[in-house]
Design a protein around this motif. Structure first.
Motif, short mmCIF file in Angstrom:
data_model
loop_
_atom_site.label_atom_id
_atom_site.label_comp_id
_atom_site.label_asym_id
_atom_site.label_seq_id
_atom_site.Cartn_x
_atom_site.Cartn_y
_atom_site.Cartn_z
N ALA A 35 0.80 -1.23 0.00
CA ALA A 35 0.00 0.00 0.00
C ALA A 35 0.84 1.28 0.00
O ALA A 35 0.28 2.38 0.01
CB ALA A 35 -0.93 0.00 1.21
N ILE A 36 2.17 1.16 0.01
CA ILE A 36 3.03 2.36 0.03
C ILE A 36 3.44 2.69 -1.40
O ILE A 36 4.21 1.95 -2.02
CB ILE A 36 4.27 2.12 0.92
N PRO A 37 2.94 3.77 -1.97
CA PRO A 37 3.20 4.08 -3.39
C PRO A 37 4.67 4.16 -3.73
O PRO A 37 5.10 3.72 -4.80
CB PRO A 37 2.49 5.43 -3.58
N ARG A 38 5.48 4.72 -2.84
CA ARG A 38 6.89 4.93 -3.15
C ARG A 38 7.62 3.59 -3.38
O ARG A 38 8.58 3.52 -4.14
CB ARG A 38 7.55 5.70 -2.00
N LEU A 39 7.15 2.55 -2.71
CA LEU A 39 7.81 1.25 -2.83
C LEU A 39 7.44 0.52 -4.11
O LEU A 39 7.99 -0.53 -4.42
CB LEU A 39 7.46 0.38 -1.62
N GLN A 40 6.50 1.07 -4.87
CA GLN A 40 6.06 0.44 -6.11
C GLN A 40 6.83 0.93 -7.33
O GLN A 40 6.57 0.49 -8.44
CB GLN A 40 4.56 0.70 -6.32
#
Length: 434
Positions: free
Chosen positions: A52-57
């Motif tokens: 759910a963490i955008p930066r990790l995608q």
């Protein structure tokens, strides 16, 4: 697909990455549960929250314009589970496992992070090793990302990237561009003035190696406050003086002539605004500080460090040779691609080690109901260096991670052992004053 360009400093960290110098930052985080937690449940929580963490995608992609540029792009095949690994440590050493994991380069074709769950610690405790590429985040941003994995926190969206300037904006910003060019010239001139001949016999210099070692130690915040009450200065001043004293004890024990040693540390300075805590990219400057290892008087060492840091702060984080990261953000990406790996080989000309200090929120933190009790951060080791020091203040302790080139400093545990002793050299006088 939404994409954003890497900043100059992010690109520099990407270009510095190599087999003997992986540019990963990380932390060993230890939790103490009140009830048994099955590893499958812990992995499930990590997976769901990381997903759910955008930066990790995001992963990196190259692009033609600007020439040599690199951008962050969403990974259409992203699955958080692919970045999460488990270990059972019935025997062996947690620090040794963490050092081995951190020594491996991240796959630059995938999102640049890993999480490692380690179970089997004494007393039912477990640990999470978080590992991120320095191009993805600086220390402050890494803390904000990691909080999204803990109980009671929600993932933060990075601040939106500004749109490119229009022609009118470029013309009206010329005075700012001139000011920026002057700032760059001033910092570059300071770098040249502060460069020193490389000492091949320096105990903190090392030939490249892929082997790493980690040693950890905790210091009571109360003892640091007692020293401050007696001698003045900031908590960071006290910690730099303590590290100077510990290096003196450690290096003297290795047979070095410590009365002649004044190693120089690069102290990163966070430039992130409070309202942009979750913004992307590295936002750093830095100070240079000579560590008075040569001085045999603990109080005098602290006074020397305090004076040096006061001078740095009076000049500000955008002046002096330590502000080299500011210049990095102003260099075109193509220049970084071509020149950064070569420039990195001159790190010893400017500093001998990096010492960074980050803080967690001053509240108890939990994962799966288990309380976070210890956190030991790690930072990359610059080319030619033997040691990097990272500190993290959480609740009643300062947690210190000593991350080393294992070939150069196989006895790094002895430096960790010297740190409480170096604090004690300052603390008794302070204790008498209370």
């Amino acid at each position: 697909m939404r994409t954003t360009q890497l900043t100059g400093l992010d690109t520099a960290f990407l270009c510095l990455d190599g087999p003997s110098a992986p540019m990963s930052i990380g932390a060993v985080v230890i939790f103490e549960p009140t009830e048994a937690n099955h590893p499958t449940r812990l992995v499930q929580l990590l997976r769901d929250r990381a997903q759910a963490i955008p930066r990790l995608q995001k992963k990196i992609e190259t692009n033609w314009l600007p020439l040599g540029g690199v951008r962050w792009a969403e990974d259409p095949d992203f699955q958080a589970a692919q970045h999460i690994h488990t270990h059972r440590l019935d025997t062996g050493d947690l620090n040794e496992l963490a050092a081995t994991i951190m020594a491996r380069r991240l796959n630059l074709k995938k999102p640049l992070w890993e999480l490692h769950l380690v179970t089997g610690l004494p007393g039912g405790r477990f640990a999470i090793l978080a590992k991120l590429h320095h191009a993805l985040a600086d220390g402050a941003a890494a803390i904000m990302l990691s909080l999204g994995l803990l109980d009671g926190f929600t993932p933060g969206e990075p601040a939106p990237e500004p749109a490119g300037p229009t022609l009118v904006e470029r013309l009206t910003s010329l005075p700012d561009q001139v000011k920026q060019a002057k700032q760059t010239a001033d910092i570059t001139a300071s770098v040249l003035r502060n460069a020193r001949p490389i000492d091949p016999d320096s105990p903190l210099r090392a030939a490249p190696s892929r082997d790493r070692a980690l040693a950890t130690v905790r210091l009571p915040v109360a003892e640091i406050k007692r020293v401050r009450a007696e001698h003045g200065g900031t908590a960071n001043d006290v910690l730099l003086a303590v590290l100077s004293g510990a290096l003196r004890k450690f290096l003297a024990g290795r047979g070095h002539l410590v009365d002649r040693l004044t190693p120089r540390a690069l102290i990163p300075v966070n430039q992130r605004r409070r309202d942009a805590a979750t913004s992307s990219g590295n936002q750093l400057s830095g100070y240079l500080c000579d560590l008075p290892v040569h001085d045999d008087d603990p109080a005098r060492r602290l006074a020397t460090v305090r004076a040096a840091m006061d001078t740095n702060k009076a000049s500000g984080p955008f002046r002096g040779a330590g502000a080299l990261p500011v210049v990095a953000n102003q260099v075109p990406t193509l220049v970084h691609r071509l020149a950064t790996p070569l420039v990195a080989r001159g790190a010893n000309l400017l500093f001998d080690t990096v010492i960074t200090n980050v803080a967690l929120p001053n509240v108890p933190l939990y994962f799966a109901g288990a309380r976070l009790t210890e956190i030991y951060p790690m930072l990359p080791i610059a080319h030619g260096h033997a040691l990097g020091v990272a500190l993290c203040t959480y609740q009643d302790h300062v947690h210190i991670g000593l991350y080393a080139n294992a070939d150069a400093l196989p006895d790094i545990e002895e430096l960790a052992d010297a740190i409480p002793s170096a604090l004690a050299d300052l603390a008794p006088v302070a204790a008498m004053a209370i």
